[in-house]
Structure formats: C-alpha cells, structure tokens
Design a protein around this motif. Structure first.
Motif, PDB file in Angstrom:
ATOM      1  N   ILE A  29     -32.558 -14.397 -75.779  1.00  0.00           N
ATOM      2  CA  ILE A  29     -32.198 -14.324 -74.358  1.00  0.00           C
ATOM      3  C   ILE A  29     -32.945 -15.362 -73.524  1.00  0.00           C
ATOM      4  N   LEU A  30     -34.269 -15.424 -73.674  1.00  0.00           N
ATOM      5  CA  LEU A  30     -35.028 -16.402 -72.881  1.00  0.00           C
ATOM      6  C   LEU A  30     -34.595 -17.845 -73.146  1.00  0.00           C
ATOM      7  N   PRO A  31     -34.451 -18.256 -74.405  1.00  0.00           N
ATOM      8  CA  PRO A  31     -33.984 -19.628 -74.625  1.00  0.00           C
ATOM      9  C   PRO A  31     -32.588 -19.882 -74.049  1.00  0.00           C
ATOM     10  N   ALA A  32     -31.705 -18.908 -74.139  1.00  0.00           N
ATOM     11  CA  ALA A  32     -30.353 -19.078 -73.594  1.00  0.00           C
ATOM     12  C   ALA A  32     -30.388 -19.192 -72.076  1.00  0.00           C
ATOM     13  N   VAL A  33     -31.168 -18.351 -71.441  1.00  0.00           N
ATOM     14  CA  VAL A  33     -31.281 -18.417 -69.979  1.00  0.00           C
ATOM     15  C   VAL A  33     -31.849 -19.767 -69.556  1.00  0.00           C
ATOM     16  N   ARG A  34     -32.877 -20.218 -70.253  1.00  0.00           N
ATOM     17  CA  ARG A  34     -33.498 -21.503 -69.895  1.00  0.00           C
ATOM     18  C   ARG A  34     -32.548 -22.674 -70.143  1.00  0.00           C
ATOM     19  N   ALA A 128     -41.211 -20.904 -68.237  1.00  0.00           N
ATOM     20  CA  ALA A 128     -42.024 -21.344 -69.376  1.00  0.00           C
ATOM     21  C   ALA A 128     -43.168 -20.363 -69.606  1.00  0.00           C
ATOM     22  N   LEU A 129     -43.790 -19.896 -68.534  1.00  0.00           N
ATOM     23  CA  LEU A 129     -44.864 -18.911 -68.655  1.00  0.00           C
ATOM     24  C   LEU A 129     -44.344 -17.600 -69.238  1.00  0.00           C
ATOM     25  N   VAL A 130     -43.210 -17.131 -68.738  1.00  0.00           N
ATOM     26  CA  VAL A 130     -42.608 -15.890 -69.253  1.00  0.00           C
ATOM     27  C   VAL A 130     -42.331 -16.037 -70.750  1.00  0.00           C
ATOM     28  N   GLN A 131     -41.791 -17.178 -71.137  1.00  0.00           N
ATOM     29  CA  GLN A 131     -41.474 -17.383 -72.553  1.00  0.00           C
ATOM     30  C   GLN A 131     -42.743 -17.440 -73.405  1.00  0.00           C
TER      31      GLN A 131
END
Length: 156
Positions: A29-34, A128-131
């Motif tokens: 999810i995080l990579p897709a959102v970014r 980036a911090l969240v990831q």
C-alpha cells in the motif's frame, strides 16, 4: 481440545492477521500510494486505506495480547521473563506493547494529527518517514515472530 490449544490458535491467527496486515501496508500500500498519488494527496489516500486495517489490527492486537497473557498464566510461565534464554518472550511482549501503544494511545491522541500537519508542509518527507517507520516495525516484528516460533520449539 483444551483452553490452551484454543488460546494458541487464537494467538497464531491474531499474529498472522496483524503482522500480515503490517506487511501488506508496508510492502504494497505505501509504495503504491507513493508511486501513484500526487504528493499533496498521499497522506489522505494512505489514511483512507490504512484506516480500515487499523480497526482490524486493534482487534488482532487485543486478541494476541489476551491469548498470550492467558497462555502465560495457564502455563505459569512468568519465570520465563526472568530467564535470558527466553529473550524471545520479552521480544514478543515488547513488539506487542509498541503496537498496542501506537494503535490504542498514540494514533487516537496525537499521531494522525501530527502526520497530517507535517504532510501539509512536507508531503514527500512525511510519506518517506511513514514508510521507514513501517519497515522498521515490520522488520522487528518478523524477527520476533521467527524467534518466538523457534523458541517455542526449543530451537533457540
């Protein structure tokens, strides 16, 4: 089937759901959102998707904690926390405490608001911090899970 077997099954299912969900959020999810959302909308999109899992994770984390406590109590295994060889039990408790604190205390009290405010001024840095934080939590969780399985079977 006795209560310990049921507690162990609940514990394993809760951990599978909880850590598996963290893996999905972190690795997919995080990579897709970014990658696909414009920077100004990333936090909003992430929170919309992750919020659905957060409610489920609260149930899984609570069940993992309750079942872990039950097994420790029923087995009278408190002494393990005083023995270095059972370090993996300390690790399980520590990981559980971190997630419980984040889900039940930090998120509702301040974490979401802090990230939203930060994302308004620095959207890319915030994501980036969240990831990075998710990867750190996932890594520690996976190491702990592996150690707990090995430890429970006398391998470490």
């Amino acid at each position: 089937m006795d209560d310990l077997t049921i507690a162990r099954a609940i514990h394993v299912l809760a951990v599978v759901h909880w850590i598996g969900g963290v893996f999905m959020v972190t690795g997919v999810i995080l990579p897709a959102v970014r990658r696909f959302a414009e920077p100004s909308r990333r936090m909003e999109l992430f929170e919309a998707v992750e919020g659905r899992f957060s409610a489920q994770a609260k149930i899984s984390v609570a069940l993992a904690g309750l079942s872990g406590f039950w097994m420790t109590w029923r087995l009278d295994a408190w002494h393990r926390f005083a023995e270095a060889g059972f370090w993996w039990m300390h690790a399980m408790l520590a990981v559980w405490l971190v997630f419980a604190a984040v889900l039940f205390v930090a998120e509702p009290l301040f974490l979401h608001d802090w990230f939203r405010r930060r994302a308004r001024t620095a959207p890319e840095a915030t994501m980036a911090l969240v990831q990075r934080l998710h990867w750190a939590l996932l890594t520690v969780s996976l190491i702990t899970t592996a150690a707990a399985v090995l430890g429970a079977h006398g391998m470490i």
